[in-house]
Design a protein around this motif. Structure first.
Motif, PDB file in Angstrom:
ATOM      1  N   SER A  65       4.541   1.228  -0.762  1.00  0.00           N
ATOM      2  CA  SER A  65       3.940  -0.110  -0.545  1.00  0.00           C
ATOM      3  C   SER A  65       3.236  -0.615  -1.804  1.00  0.00           C
ATOM      4  O   SER A  65       2.170  -1.231  -1.728  1.00  0.00           O
ATOM      5  CB  SER A  65       2.952  -0.076   0.634  1.00  0.00           C
ATOM      6  OG  SER A  65       3.595   0.336   1.810  1.00  0.00           O
ATOM      7  N   SER A  66       3.815  -0.314  -2.949  1.00  0.00           N
ATOM      8  CA  SER A  66       3.239  -0.788  -4.215  1.00  0.00           C
ATOM      9  C   SER A  66       4.352  -1.001  -5.225  1.00  0.00           C
ATOM     10  O   SER A  66       5.451  -0.433  -5.093  1.00  0.00           O
ATOM     11  CB  SER A  66       2.236   0.235  -4.768  1.00  0.00           C
ATOM     12  OG  SER A  66       2.871   1.470  -5.032  1.00  0.00           O
ATOM     13  N   ARG A  67       4.055  -1.788  -6.218  1.00  0.00           N
ATOM     14  CA  ARG A  67       5.044  -2.066  -7.248  1.00  0.00           C
ATOM     15  C   ARG A  67       5.309  -0.813  -8.070  1.00  0.00           C
ATOM     16  O   ARG A  67       4.387  -0.041  -8.362  1.00  0.00           O
ATOM     17  CB  ARG A  67       4.541  -3.189  -8.160  1.00  0.00           C
ATOM     18  CG  ARG A  67       5.655  -3.777  -9.011  1.00  0.00           C
ATOM     19  CD  ARG A  67       5.192  -4.988  -9.757  1.00  0.00           C
ATOM     20  NE  ARG A  67       6.323  -5.691 -10.341  1.00  0.00           N
ATOM     21  CZ  ARG A  67       6.233  -6.477 -11.408  1.00  0.00           C
ATOM     22  NH1 ARG A  67       5.059  -6.659 -11.985  1.00  0.00           N
ATOM     23  NH2 ARG A  67       7.290  -7.087 -11.881  1.00  0.00           N
ATOM     24  N   ALA A  68       6.556  -0.603  -8.449  1.00  0.00           N
ATOM     25  CA  ALA A  68       6.908   0.559  -9.264  1.00  0.00           C
ATOM     26  C   ALA A  68       6.197   0.500 -10.608  1.00  0.00           C
ATOM     27  O   ALA A  68       5.940  -0.581 -11.158  1.00  0.00           O
ATOM     28  CB  ALA A  68       8.415   0.620  -9.464  1.00  0.00           C
ATOM     29  N   HIS A  69       5.871   1.651 -11.140  1.00  0.00           N
ATOM     30  CA  HIS A  69       5.227   1.741 -12.444  1.00  0.00           C
ATOM     31  C   HIS A  69       6.118   1.098 -13.507  1.00  0.00           C
ATOM     32  O   HIS A  69       7.350   1.086 -13.400  1.00  0.00           O
ATOM     33  CB  HIS A  69       4.990   3.216 -12.786  1.00  0.00           C
ATOM     34  CG  HIS A  69       4.065   3.421 -13.946  1.00  0.00           C
ATOM     35  ND1 HIS A  69       4.485   3.344 -15.262  1.00  0.00           N
ATOM     36  CD2 HIS A  69       2.742   3.717 -14.002  1.00  0.00           C
ATOM     37  CE1 HIS A  69       3.466   3.586 -16.068  1.00  0.00           C
ATOM     38  NE2 HIS A  69       2.390   3.812 -15.325  1.00  0.00           N
ATOM     39  N   LEU A 123       2.285   8.645  -9.905  1.00  0.00           N
ATOM     40  CA  LEU A 123       2.933   9.324  -8.787  1.00  0.00           C
ATOM     41  C   LEU A 123       1.901   9.957  -7.858  1.00  0.00           C
ATOM     42  O   LEU A 123       2.022   9.878  -6.622  1.00  0.00           O
ATOM     43  CB  LEU A 123       3.896  10.396  -9.301  1.00  0.00           C
ATOM     44  CG  LEU A 123       5.150   9.909 -10.023  1.00  0.00           C
ATOM     45  CD1 LEU A 123       5.916  11.100 -10.605  1.00  0.00           C
ATOM     46  CD2 LEU A 123       6.049   9.106  -9.100  1.00  0.00           C
ATOM     47  N   GLN A 124       0.879  10.587  -8.446  1.00  0.00           N
ATOM     48  CA  GLN A 124      -0.164  11.210  -7.625  1.00  0.00           C
ATOM     49  C   GLN A 124      -0.885  10.169  -6.776  1.00  0.00           C
ATOM     50  O   GLN A 124      -1.120  10.375  -5.582  1.00  0.00           O
ATOM     51  CB  GLN A 124      -1.174  11.943  -8.510  1.00  0.00           C
ATOM     52  CG  GLN A 124      -2.250  12.668  -7.715  1.00  0.00           C
ATOM     53  CD  GLN A 124      -3.294  13.329  -8.602  1.00  0.00           C
ATOM     54  OE1 GLN A 124      -3.966  12.669  -9.391  1.00  0.00           O
ATOM     55  NE2 GLN A 124      -3.417  14.648  -8.482  1.00  0.00           N
ATOM     56  N   ASP A 125      -1.226   9.038  -7.384  1.00  0.00           N
ATOM     57  CA  ASP A 125      -1.932   7.980  -6.657  1.00  0.00           C
ATOM     58  C   ASP A 125      -1.042   7.333  -5.598  1.00  0.00           C
ATOM     59  O   ASP A 125      -1.493   7.029  -4.484  1.00  0.00           O
ATOM     60  CB  ASP A 125      -2.423   6.910  -7.637  1.00  0.00           C
ATOM     61  CG  ASP A 125      -3.533   7.402  -8.556  1.00  0.00           C
ATOM     62  OD1 ASP A 125      -4.107   8.473  -8.268  1.00  0.00           O
ATOM     63  OD2 ASP A 125      -3.800   6.726  -9.571  1.00  0.00           O
ATOM     64  N   ALA A 126       0.232   7.099  -5.953  1.00  0.00           N
ATOM     65  CA  ALA A 126       1.127   6.377  -5.044  1.00  0.00           C
ATOM     66  C   ALA A 126       1.502   7.207  -3.821  1.00  0.00           C
ATOM     67  O   ALA A 126       1.567   6.682  -2.700  1.00  0.00           O
ATOM     68  CB  ALA A 126       2.390   5.945  -5.790  1.00  0.00           C
ATOM     69  N   PHE A 127       1.738   8.511  -4.023  1.00  0.00           N
ATOM     70  CA  PHE A 127       2.182   9.363  -2.922  1.00  0.00           C
ATOM     71  C   PHE A 127       1.056  10.210  -2.332  1.00  0.00           C
ATOM     72  O   PHE A 127       1.240  10.860  -1.305  1.00  0.00           O
ATOM     73  CB  PHE A 127       3.320  10.275  -3.382  1.00  0.00           C
ATOM     74  CG  PHE A 127       4.614   9.551  -3.651  1.00  0.00           C
ATOM     75  CD1 PHE A 127       5.462   9.218  -2.605  1.00  0.00           C
ATOM     76  CD2 PHE A 127       4.973   9.194  -4.945  1.00  0.00           C
ATOM     77  CE1 PHE A 127       6.653   8.548  -2.839  1.00  0.00           C
ATOM     78  CE2 PHE A 127       6.166   8.525  -5.194  1.00  0.00           C
ATOM     79  CZ  PHE A 127       7.008   8.195  -4.142  1.00  0.00           C
TER      80      PHE A 127
END
Length: 409
Positions: A65-69, A123-127
Motif C-alpha cells: 500500500s505504498s509507492r515503490a522505492h 523493504l524493512q519499513d514496507a513489509f
C-alpha cells in the motif's frame, strides 16, 4: 559481504565468475573490457536469474500500500530470484526476513555502498519484517590483508554508517563474523561445506591452488545467514522461514551456491533482489576504486569536496561546445550526473524534465552538475548528522544477541 536455483543445477552453478571477452563480474572484481559498459542482459543470461518486470513492481506496491522505492521504479534493482515466492508468502499472511551485509574494508562508505542499505531500509519499513546484517570482517581480513584487530575496528565504524540509514533496532540484528560465528551458525556452515567440493567452489569463485585455504573455506560463512536456524535467538522454531537478500548482482555467486545446497540439507532456498552497479564518477566501466578518492562521493565528503569532484571528474555526455550542445544535445546514456540524479533525485517529474531539456540541449552540463551537487550535498549532510548521533552504545545494542521485540509486528 564482499565488495549483496530453480533454474540452476550443479553444473550451471560452476559457470561463474562471469569471464567473457567483454566483462568480468565476481564478488571481488567488476570490470568491462576496453572502457565499455557492463552488459546486464548477458549477466542475467549467464547467472540464470530473472529480470524484475513491471508486474512485480506493481505487486509490491499493491501489497505494501505504498509507492515503490525509487530504486525499484527506475530499475536500479533489476533482477531477482524467487521474489514472486516471497510475495506469495507475504500475501498469505506469513512472514519472511531480510538479510544483507557489508565487507568492512575501509573507514568511510561511498554512496554506492549506501544503495543496498537505503533499499533494505525501505523493504524493512514496507513489509515490517526482521533484518540481519552481516559484517564480514573475517573475509576482509583474508582478502585485503588486514589484521584481525583492524578488520574488527572497521566493522564497528561501518556499523555506525549502516545504523545511520535509520534501521529499526526492534527488528534489526547486526553481527560481525569474528564475534558471532559459532553454535548453530557454525553447524550450518559445516553442513554447507560438506556439500561443496573443491572443484565446485573453484568453478564458482575462480579460486586457484595459489589461494590460501581461508578464502576457499569462506563461502559457507556468507551462505548460512540465509537459513533462519543460524539465528536461534531470533527464529527458534521457524526453520522454514523464507529469506530475501537485497544485494548487488556481483554477490550472486555466493547465493547460487547457497540455493544449490539448501534443499540437500533440508532448508529453503533464499530469494534475491539484485541491483546494478553504482557507476564511478569517471564513467560506467566497473566499480569505483578505493585507491582513487576522486572516483566516488564519500559520506565523509564536505560540500566543497562534492562540488569539486562533480565539476572536475563527473563524466559528461554534453557536447564539446555550447553551440554543438544546443544543436545536438547531451548523450544521456553516458552522462554520469544524470545517472546519479536517477539514483538520488526522488521526484520522477523533475528527473524527466531534466532529461528532456538536457537531451535537447536546452540545459547545459554545468547546470545539471549544479543540480546534482545540491542533491548530493543534502544527502551527505543528512547522513553525517545521523551518523554523528550514533554512539558506541547504540552499536553494542544493535549487535547484542537478543530477541527482537517487534520482529513481526
Amino acid at each position: 559481504m564482499a565488495e549483496h536455483d530453480s533454474s540452476v543445477g550443479g553444473s550451471a552453478v560452476e559457470s561463474t565468475p562471469v569471464e567473457e571477452e567483454s566483462q568480468v563480474v565476481s564478488p571481488w572484481e567488476v570490470s568491462a573490457k576496453a572502457g565499455g559498459k557492463i552488459d546486464y542482459d548477458k549477466l542475467i543470461e549467464k547467472f540464470g536469474c530473472q529480470r524484475l518486470d513491471q508486474s512485480l513492481i506493481n505487486r509490491v506496491e499493491r501489497l505494501t500500500s505504498s509507492r515503490a522505492h525509487v530504486f525499484l521504479r527506475r530499475g536500479v534493482f533489476f533482477a531477482h530470484r524467487d521474489l514472486n515466492e516471497i510475495l506469495d508468502v507475504y500475501e498469505r499472511g506469513e512472514k519472511f526476513y531480510l538479510y544483507t551485509g557489508r565487507g568492512p574494508s575501509s573507514e568511510a562508505l561511498h554512496l554506492g555502498h549506501l544503495v543496498p542499505f537505503m533499499f533494505t531500509k525501505y523493504l524493512q519499513d514496507a513489509f515490517k519484517v526482521p533484518l540481519v546484517i552481516q559484517l564480514t570482517d573475517d573475509e576482509k581480513c583474508m582478502w585485503k590483508n588486514l589484521s584481525v584487530e583492524e578488520s574488527r575496528r572497521l566493522a564497528r565504524e561501518n556499523a555506525k554508517d549502516i545504523i545511520a540509514c535509520g534501521f529499526d533496532i526492534t527488528r534489526t540484528f547486526i553481527f560481525s563474523d569474528f564475534d558471532y560465528v559459532g553454535g548453530a551458525f557454525y553447524q550450518n556452515m559445516v553442513r554447507v561445506a560438506k556439500c561443496v567440493t573443491f572443484n565446485k567452489v573453484a568453478g564458482i569463485f575462480g579460486f586457484t591452488p595459489e589461494d590460501h585455504i581461508g578464502k576457499i573455506s569462506f563461502p559457507p560463512v556468507q551462505a548460512v545467514p540465509s537459513f533462519p536456524s543460524s539465528f536461534p535467538h531470533l527464529f527458534a522454531g521457524n526453520d522454514n522461514l523464507r529469506c530475501l537478500i537485497p544485494c548487488a548482482i556481483d554477490q550472486d555467486p555466493y547465493f547460487r551456491m547457497t540455493r544449490d545446497v539448501a534443499p540437500r540439507i533440508g532448508y529453503q532456498k533464499p530469494a534475491l533482489i539484485e541491483s546494478s552497479f553504482f557507476p564511478a564518477l569517471q564513467g560506467e566501466t566497473g566499480k569505483m576504486s578505493a585507491s582513487d578518492p576522486n572516483s566516488a562521493i564519500y559520506v565523509t565528503d564536505t560540500p566543497k569536496d562534492i562540488k569539486n569532484k562533480v565539476n572536475r571528474h563527473a563524466f559528461s555526455g554534453g557536447q564539446d561546445s555550447i553551440e554543438n550542445h544546443r544543436k545536438y544535445g547531451a548523450n544521456l546514456e553516458v552522462d554520469i550526473p544524470v545517472k546519479y540524479l536517477s539514483f538520488f533525485l526522488e521526484d520522477d517529474d523533475e528527473l524527466g524534465h531534466i532529461k528532456k531539456e538536457y537531451g535537447a540541449g536546452r540545459l547545459l552540463t554545468g547546470e545539471v552538475k549544479k543540480l546534482l551537487i545540491e542533491v548530493l550535498s543534502k544527502l551527505v549532510e543528512r547522513h553525517q548528522k545521523a551518523r554523528a548521533s550514533v554512539t558506541d552504545g547504540m552499536v553494542d545494542a544493535f549487535m547484542s544477541v537478543r530477541p527482537l521485540p517487534h520482529m513481526f509486528s
